[in-house]
Design a protein around this motif. Structure first.
Motif, PDB file in Angstrom:
ATOM      1  N   HIS A  71      -1.481  -1.452  -5.445  1.00 58.85           N
ATOM      2  CA  HIS A  71      -1.373  -0.918  -4.075  1.00 58.85           C
ATOM      3  C   HIS A  71      -2.701  -0.269  -3.680  1.00 58.85           C
ATOM      4  CE1 HIS A  71       0.379   0.955  -0.515  1.00 58.85           C
ATOM      5  NE2 HIS A  71      -0.231   2.077  -0.873  1.00 58.85           N
ATOM      6  N   HIS A  73      -5.553   0.088   0.013  1.00 62.77           N
ATOM      7  CA  HIS A  73      -5.800  -0.189   1.440  1.00 62.77           C
ATOM      8  C   HIS A  73      -7.291  -0.488   1.594  1.00 62.77           C
ATOM      9  CE1 HIS A  73      -2.018   2.009   2.881  1.00 62.77           C
ATOM     10  NE2 HIS A  73      -2.130   2.423   1.622  1.00 62.77           N
ATOM     11  N   HIS A 226       5.510   1.776   1.787  1.00 62.09           N
ATOM     12  CA  HIS A 226       5.505   3.075   1.103  1.00 62.09           C
ATOM     13  C   HIS A 226       6.918   3.644   1.128  1.00 62.09           C
ATOM     14  CE1 HIS A 226       1.374   2.698   2.797  1.00 62.09           C
ATOM     15  NE2 HIS A 226       1.001   3.291   1.681  1.00 62.09           N
ATOM     16  N   HIS A 265       4.527   4.645  -4.427  1.00 61.88           N
ATOM     17  CA  HIS A 265       4.862   6.042  -4.710  1.00 61.88           C
ATOM     18  C   HIS A 265       6.220   6.228  -5.390  1.00 61.88           C
ATOM     19  CE1 HIS A 265       1.142   6.662  -2.758  1.00 61.88           C
ATOM     20  NE2 HIS A 265       1.583   6.208  -1.601  1.00 61.88           N
ATOM     21  N   ASP A 316      -4.209   3.226  -4.699  1.00 57.84           N
ATOM     22  CA  ASP A 316      -3.930   3.717  -3.348  1.00 57.84           C
ATOM     23  C   ASP A 316      -5.162   4.291  -2.657  1.00 57.84           C
ATOM     24  OD1 ASP A 316      -2.394   4.159  -1.059  1.00 57.84           O
ATOM     25  OD2 ASP A 316      -1.855   6.194  -1.680  1.00 57.84           O
TER      26      ASP A 316
HETATM   27 ZN    ZN Z   1      -0.804   3.465   0.392  1.00 55.73          ZN
END
Ligand code: ZN
Ligand code: GUN
Length: 424
Positions: A71, A73, A226, A265, A316
């Motif tokens: 995960h 971005h 998420h 998460h 993340d």
């Molecule tokens: Zn994220």
């Protein structure tokens, strides 16, 4: 065919590390035309079977599977280190304004190139990645990944409410764009599409319903979002979706829990949520540097194992503070020590490493494809230098077991350890 002689790390079916101090990795094209692992094991046992094959001598180095980041971005490459009181102010003040720039494809491509350079420098060969709500941000990332021959998954973020101008999308158009991007990119070369509702608070029920319909229509497309990251967020979701049993339950109610669904998460889950994760085959992306930086909480490894949930490690970035899998593994270890279980949990270096390679690949439904160096796997690997820094050289020279070697790398390692990242 081509072979590499070095120390070799891989994982067996029981998730245990297998190690050859003097190993040989043989690579050659498979029926698909891609470079695959053909053989792996002790040098002396294998070399006789491959007369005439060119061998690159990398003794003194450790070859290991390329890391899988479950995960991340890419548009948040420049958001790393933005301080905020917690998740929701961080999104409002830094992340949304920054992501609004990605309507511009040229800008997006520039960030994507830097992002892939950074993944490669850190030994990450596959990443499940958020783009932004702009279709151009998806095209830019896929085009850059395709040029590099990467196995890479991304998708257009869906967020049609509670989002500012510049990132908010239109419900109907967002679903049309998603389907067009699936058809343009999913399964092309090594690329895969992920249906990407940002998180429940920023999607209307109509958008979540549409996302679930696409997830049912395209069963081998991924889903990413998420869940249960932050207590304020959990409270907000309970207000917005009073009919759902829980935050995770919202995704279940809209058909967004299934295999190939990865939820970042998964901190504030209860036992019924964890059972739902297991029953549906959805996986958690554990993001410890992000959870520490944003003060979100601690992933509960013990409860996840008791429930039989799938999970893997993730950076993340930009909530997370590092592209380095070594930093992520160390943070996961520290969270295990200080997190939920008393006395603290001691994750082994083999468990941590598995969670960022073969385990993360399994969470994606890509076991046997990436994240390991068993025969048939795609040939994505890293060449690590255990002597990359004076302290590492000193420490690894004293390592008397595989655990000690791997722990030294996890605790002291970073991008300096990665001397080569080999893609296919
Ligand atoms: Zn994220
Ligand atoms: N929840 C919704 N959007 C985001 C994001 O961009 N980062 C993190 N960490 N959590 C989110």
């Amino acid at each position: 065919m081509k072979a590499y002689r070095a120390a070799l790390l891989r994982f067996d079916d029981q998730q245990q590390p297998a190690y050859d101090r003097d190993g040989l990795l043989v690579i050659g094209p498979g029926a698909c035309g891609r470079q695959l692992v053909r053989a792996v094991g002790a040098h002396d046992a294998l070399i006789g079977r491959y007369p005439g094959v060119a061998v690159q001598d990398l003794r003194g180095h450790l070859i290991a599977p390329g890391f899988v980041d479950l995960h991340i971005h890419y548009p948040q490459t420049d958001v790393i280190g933005a301080p905020a009181a917690g998740l929701l102010p961080w999104l409002e003040h830094y992340t949304f304004p920054h992501e609004s720039r990605f309507h511009d494809k040229t800008y997006a491509r520039g960030v994507a190139e830097f992002f892939f350079d950074e993944l490669q420098r850190n030994g990450v060969t596959t990443a499940l990645t958020f783009a932004t709500s702009h279709p151009a941000s998806v095209d830019a990332a896929f085009e850059a990944a395709q040029a590099r021959g990467l196995r890479f998954i991304t998708g257009k973020v869906l967020q049609d409410r509670h989002s500012p101008d510049g990132v908010r999308d239109d419900t109907e158009q967002s679903l049309i764009d998603t389907e067009a991007l699936i058809q343009r990119w999913h399964g092309v070369d090594r690329l895969g599409y992920a249906i990407t509702p940002r998180f429940a608070p920023t999607s209307s029920e109509a958008q979540l319903r549409g996302a679930g319909e696409l997830a049912a229509k395209y069963r081998d497309v991924w889903i990413q979002s998420h869940v249960a990251e932050n207590v304020d967020e959990v409270r907000w979701v309970a207000e917005l979706f009073p009919r759902s049993r829980s935050y995770l339950g919202v995704y279940g109610d809209f058909g967004l829990l299934r295999e190939r669904a990865v939820y970042a998460h998964c901190i504030h889950l209860d036992a019924a949520d964890r059972a739902l994760m297991r029953e549906t085959g959805a996986a958690a992306a554990i993001s410890p540097t992000s959870n520490l930086f944003l003060g979100s909480g601690f992933f509960d490894h013990v409860a996840a194992d008791a429930a039989g949930m799938r999970y893997g490690l993730a950076s993340d970035v930009g909530g997370g503070t590092s592209f380095s899998p070594f930093h992520t593994m160390l943070a996961a270890y520290c969270v295990g020590r200080e997190g939920h279980s008393k006395p603290g949990l001691s994750l082994t270096p083999g468990q941590l490493w598995w969670q960022h390679t073969a385990g993360a690949a399994q969470a994606l439904g890509l076991d046997g494809v990436v994240g390991n160096l068993q025969p048939g796997n795609e040939a994505d690997f890293v060449v690590l230098d255990p002597q990359a820094t004076p302290l590492l050289a000193r420490k690894t020279a004293q390592a008397s077991s595989l655990d000690e070697l791997l722990f030294a790398l996890i605790v002291l390692g970073d991008d300096r350890v990665v001397s080569q990242t080999v893609i296919a």
